[in-house]
Design an enzyme around this catalytic site. Structure first.
Site, short mmCIF file in Angstrom:
data_model
loop_
_atom_site.label_atom_id
_atom_site.label_comp_id
_atom_site.label_asym_id
_atom_site.label_seq_id
_atom_site.Cartn_x
_atom_site.Cartn_y
_atom_site.Cartn_z
N LYS A 202 127.50 17.50 -23.73
CA LYS A 202 128.31 16.55 -22.99
C LYS A 202 129.47 17.28 -22.35
O LYS A 202 130.30 17.88 -23.03
CB LYS A 202 128.82 15.45 -23.92
CG LYS A 202 129.73 14.46 -23.21
CD LYS A 202 130.03 13.25 -24.05
CE LYS A 202 130.98 12.31 -23.31
NZ LYS A 202 131.26 11.10 -24.08
N LYS A 256 124.55 15.29 -20.51
CA LYS A 256 125.36 14.28 -19.83
C LYS A 256 126.51 14.94 -19.11
O LYS A 256 127.19 15.76 -19.73
CB LYS A 256 125.88 13.31 -20.90
CG LYS A 256 126.79 12.23 -20.40
CD LYS A 256 127.30 11.42 -21.55
CE LYS A 256 128.24 10.38 -20.99
NZ LYS A 256 129.11 9.82 -21.99
C1 PBG Z 1 132.84 7.82 -24.72
C2 PBG Z 1 131.73 7.80 -23.75
C3 PBG Z 1 131.88 8.03 -22.38
C4 PBG Z 1 130.64 7.78 -21.80
C5 PBG Z 1 129.76 7.42 -22.81
N1 PBG Z 1 130.45 7.45 -24.03
C6 PBG Z 1 133.08 8.38 -21.60
C7 PBG Z 1 133.90 9.53 -21.93
O1 PBG Z 1 133.46 10.46 -22.60
O2 PBG Z 1 135.04 9.51 -21.50
C8 PBG Z 1 130.40 7.88 -20.32
C9 PBG Z 1 129.25 7.12 -19.78
C10 PBG Z 1 129.27 6.91 -18.30
O3 PBG Z 1 130.11 7.45 -17.55
O4 PBG Z 1 128.40 6.16 -17.84
N2 PBG Z 1 132.75 8.53 -25.84
#
Ligand code: PBG
Length: 332
Positions: A202, A256
């Protein structure tokens, strides 16, 4: 082994592109509703939905509406739904206690879906941001997002979700050691069959902006998430993170964001041979919606092409806000 390619004119690749039947015969990848996981946003209340302005077509739904949506998704052939809560302001605290309450929005939605549509798999998100007064995924002490104390809280959150009936837990917090801690706790609690889909690779991405609007974390977030999410410039780091999470007991892994990181998807698939998913995140969705609303892109064609790209990159499936629209199109 290098492939044998006859010189032109013996080799004319266009012979196999001449009509739809020939193209279908040699198509290398397929996209079906079974490839999709649908992320949804939950809000408090009853029988209501609130549009998310930066994600046209997406609404936050009350628990009863989530159950109906899950039933519809299952009927379309979508195998899993992933829950994200929009927490009321008064439930966002420094100690994040609502994160492991059996009666928080996520846990109520899990039970409602299991009641209404037991055939669909329910996935959750594990991170403190929807419950944290400062919008971070972990506890904040001074300037630091602390790791180990956060992991203890994430374990409590995971157990509450497993108790509520979640099939798949999605730790998205990027703390170190959380997969092992959660796996150990699940085993000890008799939840040995609950799967973990780790947000392993991520990245600290600006493509999450609209999501933070959807869960009401944009205004709250102090600073950025660069001390725990991966630097977008780093490929080796991402692969090490995947290796680490698989080693700690993740059943599946995620990359991601999605399209800007397809190189990582392909490498994860080739190196680890574990079920690999990508998250086509909120900003990717917003770009397609905005451009097609302006008449600049053909919405349906771009939606399907972008989802197919994940399959070509080796993904087993995609988390996408397009899931219901894409499934409808694929079924028609
Ligand atoms: C939070 C989380 C995020 C997303 C999924 N879980 C945002 C972040 O890390 O700030 C993002 C998903 C998206 O942008 O569609 N833990």
């Amino acid at each position: 082994m290098s492939p044998i390619i006859a010189p032109f004119p013996a080799n004319r690749p266009r012979r196999l592109r001449r009509n739809a039947a020939l193209r279908a015969m040699v198509r290398e990848n397929t996209l079906t509703p079974a490839d999709l996981i649908w992320p949804v946003f939950i809000q408090a209340g009853e029988n209501a939905e609130t549009p998310v302005p930066s994600m046209p077509g997406v609404t936050r739904k009350t628990v009863d509406r989530i159950a109906i949506a899950a039933k519809e998704a299952a009927a379309l052939g979508i195998p899993a739904i992933c829950l994200f809560p929009y927490t009321a302001q008064e439930d966002r605290t420094e100690d994040c206690a609502m994160a492991w309450s059996p009666d928080n929005l996520t846990n109520r939605a899990i039970r409602a879906i299991k009641d209404a549509a037991p055939e669909i798999a329910v996935m959750t998100d594990i991170a403190l941001d929807p419950y944290n007064i400062n919008g971070h995924d972990g506890f904040v002490e001074g300037e630091t997002i602390v790791n180990d104390r956060t992991v203890e809280a994430l374990v409590k959150m995971a157990l509450a979700q497993a108790d509520a009936g979640a099939d798949i837990l999605g730790p998205s917090d990027m703390m170190d050691g959380r997969i092992g801690a959660i796996r150990t706790a699940l085993e000890a609690a008799g939840h040995q069959d609950v799967a973990i889909l780790s947000y392993a690779a991520k990245f600290a991405s600006a493509f999450y902006g609209p999501f933070r609007d959807a869960v009401g974390a944009s205004g709250a977030l102090k600073g950025d998430k660069k001390t725990y999410q991966i630097d977008p410039a780093n490929r080796e780091t991402a692969l090490r993170a995947v290796a680490r999470d698989v080693g700690e007991g993740a059943d599946m892994v995620m990359v991601k964001p999605g399209l800007p990181y397809l190189d990582i998807c392909r490498e994860v698939r080739d190196r680890f041979e574990v079920p690999t998913f990508a998250y086509q995140v909120s900003g990717e969705y917003a770009m397609v919606q905005a451009a097609s609303a302006n008449g600049w892109l053909d919405h349906d064609a771009v939606m399907i092409e972008s989802l197919m790209a994940f399959k070509r990159a080796g993904c087993d499936g995609v988390l996408s806000y397009f899931a219901p629209a894409a499934a409808k199109l694929l079924n028609s």
